[in-house]
Design an enzyme around this catalytic site. Structure first.
Site, mmCIF file in Angstrom:
data_model
loop_
_atom_site.group_PDB
_atom_site.id
_atom_site.type_symbol
_atom_site.label_atom_id
_atom_site.label_comp_id
_atom_site.label_asym_id
_atom_site.label_seq_id
_atom_site.Cartn_x
_atom_site.Cartn_y
_atom_site.Cartn_z
ATOM 1 N N ASP A 81 0.822 -1.217 0.000
ATOM 2 C CA ASP A 81 0.000 0.000 0.000
ATOM 3 C C ASP A 81 0.855 1.266 0.000
ATOM 4 O O ASP A 81 0.728 2.124 0.892
ATOM 5 C CB ASP A 81 -0.939 0.017 1.211
ATOM 6 N N GLU A 134 -11.125 -0.905 -3.962
ATOM 7 C CA GLU A 134 -10.539 -0.225 -2.803
ATOM 8 C C GLU A 134 -9.423 0.705 -3.253
ATOM 9 O O GLU A 134 -9.172 0.895 -4.441
ATOM 10 C CB GLU A 134 -10.000 -1.254 -1.802
#
Length: 305
Positions: free
Chosen positions: A9, A188
């Site tokens: 991420d 997402e």
């Protein structure tokens, strides 16, 4: 020190001659480089979680997810989330530091409290994967979200320490608009990047976190308003499952790639994302360049391993 560091991420942030990447990890991980090739591992950013996190999530751990870092109002702001995998028991928190340089005596992240919380049974959205964008008029916004009701956008106050009033909420994107169950809406990690008068919404679709079995990929839409509607190159709204594919695994070197951020580094627009290695299943940092076509759509230029 590594030319292909492990990360998950990634949030890429240029600052002077140094480029930083923040990622999911124990207390938030940090990498930095001065040449975009050799990366150095920094210390974890947060030594402890603030008390309010444990008050809302008693089982919270120091494994902090998906940070986003932005320079605003003369200081650095970090937004991060704490959650339980596959559940929307989630909070997004906020901390500030005067510098990103961990060697500076001024360095240190100070808690500014919670921005938003999602509660099972109350909210059909998930408070993870925050990204802050300041619109062309100087108004700050936070986009966030995962699965459930998809990608959300909410206006923040000018201190970035809470939701602005009156509240403004928008739905930006879903993966499968007809999905009846959360797990069908595999979307997402939103990131909004401003370019040439447009807002570009990058999101990751399908599944991460499965090593070599991951199917993650990145799609994008754009809008002339930060609140949307975002549409793809075929004018399909992202609230109806639209999105131009810009990054995916090749099933040779990488099984999948996603959870991106975007920044202009040395005059080049860079997409930072993590990619799952076909041999080990581990997630590594990739930083390919973005090129823009004549119609203003991004093309990601991948280099070989």
């Amino acid at each position: 020190m590594s030319d292909r560091p492990l990360v998950h991420d990634p949030s890429i942030v240029p600052c002077g001659d140094t480029t930083y990447v923040f990622g999911t990890g124990h207390g938030v991980s940090q990498l930095f480089t001065t040449d975009m090739h050799t990366w150095h591992y920094g210390r974890q950013c947060l030594d402890t979680l603030p008390r309010w996190v444990y008050e809302r999530l008693p089982r919270a751990s120091m494994h902090v997810w998906a940070p986003d870092v932005i320079y605003y109002g003369g200081q650095w702001h970090m937004f991060y989330c704490c959650s339980a995998f596959g559940k929307n028991t989630s909070v997004i928190g906020h901390a500030v530091s005067p510098t990103l340089n961990q060697q500076s005596s001024a360095y240190g992240w100070k808690d500014r409290g919670m921005i938003v919380q999602s509660v099972p049974g109350r909210d059909y959205w998930n408070a993870i994967d925050p990204n802050i964008v300041v619109d062309y008029d100087g108004m700050p916004w936070m986009t966030f979200g995962s699965f459930w009701g998809g990608i959300k956008l909410v206006r923040l106050n000018y201190n970035l320490d809470g939701i602005a009033y009156p509240e403004e909420w928008y739905d930006l994107a879903v993966r499968h608009p007809k999905a009846k169950r959360m797990l069908e809406n595999a979307i997402e990690a939103p990131y909004i990047f401003k370019h040439d008068g447009y807002y570009y919404l990058f999101v990751s679709i399908d599944y991460c976190c499965r090593g070599k079995e991951s199917t993650y990929r990145v799609v994008v839409g754009r809008s002339q308003k930060v609140s949307g509607p975002y549409v793809d190159h075929n004018n399909v709204p992202m609230t109806e499952g639209g999105g131009l594919l810009v990054a995916e695994g090749d099933k040779k070197e990488w099984s999948a790639m996603g959870h991106c951020s975007v920044a202009t580094v040395g005059g080049r627009d860079i997409l930072a994302l993590h990619a799952y290695d076909m041999q080990t299943g581990h997630s590594y940092l990739l930083t390919p360049q973005i090129e823009w076509d004549k119609d203003g759509w991004p093309k990601v230029v991948m280099s070989s391993k």
